[in-house]
Design a protein around this motif. Structure first.
Motif, PDB file in Angstrom:
ATOM      1  N   TYR B 209       0.836  -1.204   0.000  1.00  0.00           N
ATOM      2  CA  TYR B 209       0.000   0.000   0.000  1.00  0.00           C
ATOM      3  C   TYR B 209       0.866   1.247   0.000  1.00  0.00           C
ATOM      4  O   TYR B 209       2.038   1.212   0.378  1.00  0.00           O
ATOM      5  CB  TYR B 209      -0.887   0.025   1.251  1.00  0.00           C
ATOM      6  CG  TYR B 209      -2.020  -0.968   1.214  1.00  0.00           C
ATOM      7  CD1 TYR B 209      -3.298  -0.572   0.844  1.00  0.00           C
ATOM      8  CD2 TYR B 209      -1.827  -2.298   1.564  1.00  0.00           C
ATOM      9  CE1 TYR B 209      -4.345  -1.475   0.816  1.00  0.00           C
ATOM     10  CE2 TYR B 209      -2.869  -3.214   1.537  1.00  0.00           C
ATOM     11  CZ  TYR B 209      -4.122  -2.789   1.164  1.00  0.00           C
ATOM     12  OH  TYR B 209      -5.153  -3.690   1.138  1.00  0.00           O
ATOM     13  N   TYR B 210       0.250   2.332  -0.393  1.00  0.00           N
ATOM     14  CA  TYR B 210       0.898   3.635  -0.264  1.00  0.00           C
ATOM     15  C   TYR B 210       0.741   4.104   1.183  1.00  0.00           C
ATOM     16  O   TYR B 210      -0.368   4.079   1.727  1.00  0.00           O
ATOM     17  CB  TYR B 210       0.257   4.652  -1.213  1.00  0.00           C
ATOM     18  CG  TYR B 210       0.352   4.247  -2.655  1.00  0.00           C
ATOM     19  CD1 TYR B 210       1.519   4.466  -3.380  1.00  0.00           C
ATOM     20  CD2 TYR B 210      -0.708   3.621  -3.300  1.00  0.00           C
ATOM     21  CE1 TYR B 210       1.621   4.075  -4.705  1.00  0.00           C
ATOM     22  CE2 TYR B 210      -0.623   3.227  -4.619  1.00  0.00           C
ATOM     23  CZ  TYR B 210       0.545   3.453  -5.325  1.00  0.00           C
ATOM     24  OH  TYR B 210       0.642   3.068  -6.624  1.00  0.00           O
ATOM     25  N   ILE B 238      -0.965  -0.305  -7.305  1.00  0.00           N
ATOM     26  CA  ILE B 238      -0.488   0.655  -8.302  1.00  0.00           C
ATOM     27  C   ILE B 238      -1.593   1.690  -8.506  1.00  0.00           C
ATOM     28  O   ILE B 238      -2.715   1.509  -8.040  1.00  0.00           O
ATOM     29  CB  ILE B 238      -0.144  -0.009  -9.659  1.00  0.00           C
ATOM     30  CG1 ILE B 238      -1.375  -0.730 -10.236  1.00  0.00           C
ATOM     31  CG2 ILE B 238       1.046  -0.953  -9.509  1.00  0.00           C
ATOM     32  CD1 ILE B 238      -1.173  -1.227 -11.662  1.00  0.00           C
ATOM     33  N   GLY B 239      -1.253   2.779  -9.168  1.00  0.00           N
ATOM     34  CA  GLY B 239      -2.272   3.772  -9.508  1.00  0.00           C
ATOM     35  C   GLY B 239      -2.379   4.900  -8.502  1.00  0.00           C
ATOM     36  O   GLY B 239      -3.088   5.875  -8.754  1.00  0.00           O
ATOM     37  N   ASP B 246       5.415   4.014 -10.163  1.00  0.00           N
ATOM     38  CA  ASP B 246       4.902   2.655  -9.961  1.00  0.00           C
ATOM     39  C   ASP B 246       5.820   1.624 -10.622  1.00  0.00           C
ATOM     40  O   ASP B 246       6.036   0.537 -10.075  1.00  0.00           O
ATOM     41  CB  ASP B 246       3.480   2.538 -10.530  1.00  0.00           C
ATOM     42  CG  ASP B 246       2.415   2.975  -9.536  1.00  0.00           C
ATOM     43  OD1 ASP B 246       2.713   3.003  -8.313  1.00  0.00           O
ATOM     44  OD2 ASP B 246       1.291   3.282  -9.962  1.00  0.00           O
ATOM     45  N   LEU B 247       6.353   1.943 -11.779  1.00  0.00           N
ATOM     46  CA  LEU B 247       7.263   0.996 -12.430  1.00  0.00           C
ATOM     47  C   LEU B 247       8.539   0.814 -11.604  1.00  0.00           C
ATOM     48  O   LEU B 247       9.063  -0.299 -11.500  1.00  0.00           O
ATOM     49  CB  LEU B 247       7.593   1.469 -13.852  1.00  0.00           C
ATOM     50  CG  LEU B 247       6.405   1.459 -14.834  1.00  0.00           C
ATOM     51  CD1 LEU B 247       6.845   1.956 -16.210  1.00  0.00           C
ATOM     52  CD2 LEU B 247       5.771   0.077 -14.943  1.00  0.00           C
ATOM     53  N   LEU B 278      -4.678   1.345 -20.326  1.00  0.00           N
ATOM     54  CA  LEU B 278      -3.894   0.789 -21.435  1.00  0.00           C
ATOM     55  C   LEU B 278      -2.437   1.223 -21.352  1.00  0.00           C
ATOM     56  O   LEU B 278      -1.531   0.458 -21.704  1.00  0.00           O
ATOM     57  CB  LEU B 278      -4.514   1.213 -22.774  1.00  0.00           C
ATOM     58  CG  LEU B 278      -5.871   0.572 -23.084  1.00  0.00           C
ATOM     59  CD1 LEU B 278      -6.423   1.117 -24.406  1.00  0.00           C
ATOM     60  CD2 LEU B 278      -5.755  -0.952 -23.143  1.00  0.00           C
ATOM     61  N   GLU B 279      -2.220   2.441 -20.885  1.00  0.00           N
ATOM     62  CA  GLU B 279      -0.843   2.897 -20.713  1.00  0.00           C
ATOM     63  C   GLU B 279      -0.120   1.983 -19.719  1.00  0.00           C
ATOM     64  O   GLU B 279       1.021   1.552 -19.947  1.00  0.00           O
ATOM     65  CB  GLU B 279      -0.872   4.348 -20.209  1.00  0.00           C
ATOM     66  CG  GLU B 279       0.462   5.056 -20.247  1.00  0.00           C
ATOM     67  CD  GLU B 279       0.357   6.486 -19.690  1.00  0.00           C
ATOM     68  OE1 GLU B 279       1.341   7.210 -19.788  1.00  0.00           O
ATOM     69  OE2 GLU B 279      -0.721   6.854 -19.140  1.00  0.00           O
ATOM     70  N   TYR B 280      -0.800   1.707 -18.599  1.00  0.00           N
ATOM     71  CA  TYR B 280      -0.219   0.770 -17.628  1.00  0.00           C
ATOM     72  C   TYR B 280      -0.074  -0.626 -18.256  1.00  0.00           C
ATOM     73  O   TYR B 280       0.937  -1.302 -18.057  1.00  0.00           O
ATOM     74  CB  TYR B 280      -1.087   0.699 -16.357  1.00  0.00           C
ATOM     75  CG  TYR B 280      -0.662   1.671 -15.271  1.00  0.00           C
ATOM     76  CD1 TYR B 280      -0.987   3.015 -15.357  1.00  0.00           C
ATOM     77  CD2 TYR B 280       0.076   1.249 -14.172  1.00  0.00           C
ATOM     78  CE1 TYR B 280      -0.601   3.917 -14.371  1.00  0.00           C
ATOM     79  CE2 TYR B 280       0.470   2.141 -13.182  1.00  0.00           C
ATOM     80  CZ  TYR B 280       0.127   3.465 -13.276  1.00  0.00           C
ATOM     81  OH  TYR B 280       0.523   4.348 -12.296  1.00  0.00           O
ATOM     82  N   ALA B 281      -1.090  -1.062 -18.973  1.00  0.00           N
ATOM     83  CA  ALA B 281      -1.050  -2.410 -19.564  1.00  0.00           C
ATOM     84  C   ALA B 281       0.174  -2.570 -20.449  1.00  0.00           C
ATOM     85  O   ALA B 281       0.896  -3.576 -20.368  1.00  0.00           O
ATOM     86  CB  ALA B 281      -2.332  -2.673 -20.358  1.00  0.00           C
TER      87      ALA B 281
END
Lengths: 443, 443
Positions: B209-210, B238-239, B246-247, B278-281
């Motif tokens: 968790y953050y 993430i997010g 996140d990466l 989609l960017e994350y995907a």
């Protein structure tokens, strides 16, 4: 008639919050200390926050109101139905009294005290005033209050919570309109519409429930009563009796309606499987009814789509979809027809007007006009929204859900149209028994 | 550590129901008079209803239990999270004490006292004993109890109510297994499965968790702690940070995991719009992760379908879908892939095991095996269901949601597997703090 509001269940939020049976002081209810009901400075006529000052919510009170009835639809018995009521007390004073906004939830989904008391009301009261107000600081912006109430709420699972938020959203809009000294329809038309609310709203009379010892003759008498009261369109339940019996009931009512199928809608309350729904659809089609309502489970969009592919008349649904996401799934997957179908999302069960506007915007993206929307519930709040946003009309339950449901005590239905009153806010003050229950929350 | 259960919020149903702050005697709570807690005839060892007699529920107690935490995911802060707990007291006596079934709800959706107290518990207590029992009359049939609890509930709107029913369903199954003197996994495997529960269940450690002042190094330490505790697969959020951050977090964790992408899942908690998802995907795909969880709103099946069409790895979702109808819509419209995707419906938030079995049956009709199901929540109830019905595993929150979440205090995770205990029921008695809270409800 005296309404037995449940005194034990009444509750005030403000400084008294620590004393309550469910309040959890460790969760921060104490942030509201000093904002107790009655501490508002009641001084001067039409005083208010003043130039540069911000209006504030000083207390929120809630209670449970029975809306008992002996009615039964194809799915449930309403004899233990109740609703939540709230009073949002402001520090804006008019005629030596603080302005108070009132809200309640529509029928069918019960009161939601726990969600109100432990989640929504504490968040509202803990908010900084600026988080709830419009740019003038002199009135509420319920859109901002919506975000406050939904803090720390996960996505999905739209039910019950949507009712609690809807109750408060209604009260906040009632209060906002009172602060602006205008009927709610005017406030909504000015803020969100074209500035020209309709003067009258088409309402239809919902009834025709299954009841013990109620035969076809009594059903006809009920419908004749609706016509005598000024309605021109009525709705009856189906699905609680065998098809042949339901068809006999329909034909008996059509006889009262002079054979005009467009004056009659029928409602299956989500009870049918596909085969039964189609069996009814085939039997109903020749009557040319106003609509065939909720033939299948509200979330079974695939079945709805199959019915829509076979039934040429109008279908109606939506009273059991409580978010714009759920409404969007109906539109995406339900094979709805923008030229005839009716959408019955009930803002008082569905996160209020703030969410309802999202739903209307979504419908617009799919070519569905507000005219196709006729909210469920038969309450004053939706009447104002119908007038302000040019919806297709509103439900009415002339004989049920007293005292929360229904319109002003002196309301007149003429040729199926209800004229809006000029009272500031929703006009709950014009419903004596409901107003009495509301006042008992905070007086 | 002492858990501050909320004594004021505790409540017993039985003869005392009339005295409560929300109870509405006029609604029939009085039907339970004479079944007060403690009135059970506590006499003799292993006594029971006896031949020909029916077992009875003599009282249902409920309370609120904080499961506070400082964690935050991409959507909400958990610092005010709580859950409902219930104790269902029977008249079946073993070792001179009545058997009691315990239930609680999983994290993320708050306690549901109002729905329990005003709707579900009164209906259970008002039911004729035969309406709750199996054909022997000596044990409960929670499937029949489910229908009793859902009396006079309309279709649709599956949230909150699904939590309340889930809490009671869990307690009824706990009690049924105790009456049968078997662990819940054995009861469920015998009644509904192949009679052969798995001896061990694969569990993965959810965390990441953050939190304030939590950097990459602290994240790595947390993950190393999971590995040291016997887990082989972990999950992080993430997010809640920019993609690049996140990466960096993902790569840091993969370093701890020896570069094994299959040992890491990531969870966006429904936060992303399509473009962000989609960017994350695209960024996640090269890592070969175990799964990419809840990229979009749980009810936005169309967006999920678009992501599934573009992301070749496994997607996981379902923790915010609370009925088999909602789950069915995911399967119908979400472009789910039966060879890789993960379904995380949480029975303790979703009307319990009775509804979960409907969901599994629906999945089977679409070619999706129980092996693809890994329930959300990290609680003992789902571990038993996983073992009995051969699910793909279960979530675990080693550091969160104490004391309701988690497994037996002496549970050992070995190579990612949790061995089931042989304690009758769910085994809440093996979690000292939770058991203490449960006992405080009825002792």
């Amino acid at each position: 008639m005296s309404i037995p509001i449940d005194a034990e269940a009444m509750r005030c939020y403000g400084a008294a919050a620590r004393a309550g049976p469910i309040a959890r002081p460790e969760r921060g209810d104490g942030t509201t200390a000093g904002r107790a009901a009655g501490t508002a400075a009641v001084s001067g006529e039409h005083s208010g926050p003043g130039k540069g000052a911000h209006m504030r919510i000083v207390a929120v009170h809630d209670g449970i109101l029975p809306i008992s009835s002996s009615i039964r639809n194809a799915w449930i018995d309403f004899n233990q139905m109740d609703c939540s009521i709230v009073a949002v007390v402001s520090d804006v004073v008019r005629d030596h009294k603080p302005l108070v906004g009132y809200g309640f939830n529509s029928n069918g989904r019960y009161g939601q005290q726990d969600i109100l008391r432990r989640r929504m009301i504490p968040r509202l009261l803990a908010a900084a005033p600026g988080d709830l107000l419009d740019e003038t600081g002199e009135n509420l912006d319920p859109t901002k209050a919506w975000d406050v109430m939904m803090t720390n709420e996960k996505p999905g699972g739209h039910g019950e919570r949507s009712v609690a938020v809807g109750v408060l959203d209604m009260a906040l809009f009632d209060l906002a309109a009172k602060i602006a000294s205008v009927p709610l329809a005017r406030l909504v038309a000015d803020r969100y519409g074209d500035g020209t609310p309709d003067a009258r709203v088409a309402v239809y009379a919902a009834g025709g429930y299954y009841q013990p010892n109620k035969g076809v003759r009594e059903l006809q008498d009920e419908m004749q009563g609706f016509l005598d009261a000024g309605y021109v369109r009525v709705k009856i339940k189906i699905g609680g009796a065998p098809l042949a019996d339901d068809l006999a009931r329909i034909e008996a009512v059509l006889h009262v309606l002079g054979g005009n199928g467009d004056a009659l809608a029928v409602d299956a309350n989500g009870r049918f499987d596909l085969d039964t729904a189609l069996e009814y659809a085939n039997a109903l089609e020749p009557y040319g009814l106003a609509w065939y309502e909720e033939p299948s489970d509200p979330l079974d969009y695939a079945t709805h789509a199959e019915i829509a592919a076979r039934y040429r008349g109008a279908l109606a649904t939506g009273e059991n979809l409580f978010s714009h996401q759920d409404a969007r799934n109906l539109v995406r997957y339900g094979n709805v027809r923008s030229d005839r179908d009716i959408f019955q999302f009930d803002p008082a069960l569905s996160y209020g007007l703030v969410e309802y506007r999202r739903t209307l915007a979504m419908l617009g993206e799919h070519g569905i006009t507000p005219q196709r929307c006729i909210p469920h519930g038969g309450h004053q709040f939706a009447v104002h929204l119908a007038a302000a946003l040019h919806l297709g009309g509103n439900e009415s339950y002339p004989n049920e859900f007293f005292p929360a449901g229904g319109f002003a005590d002196n309301a007149v239905i003429d040729n199926g149209l209800l004229a809006l009153s000029s009272t500031p806010g929703i006009g709950i003050e014009e419903k004596a028994e409901l107003y009495r229950a509301m006042r008992a929350l905070h007086d």
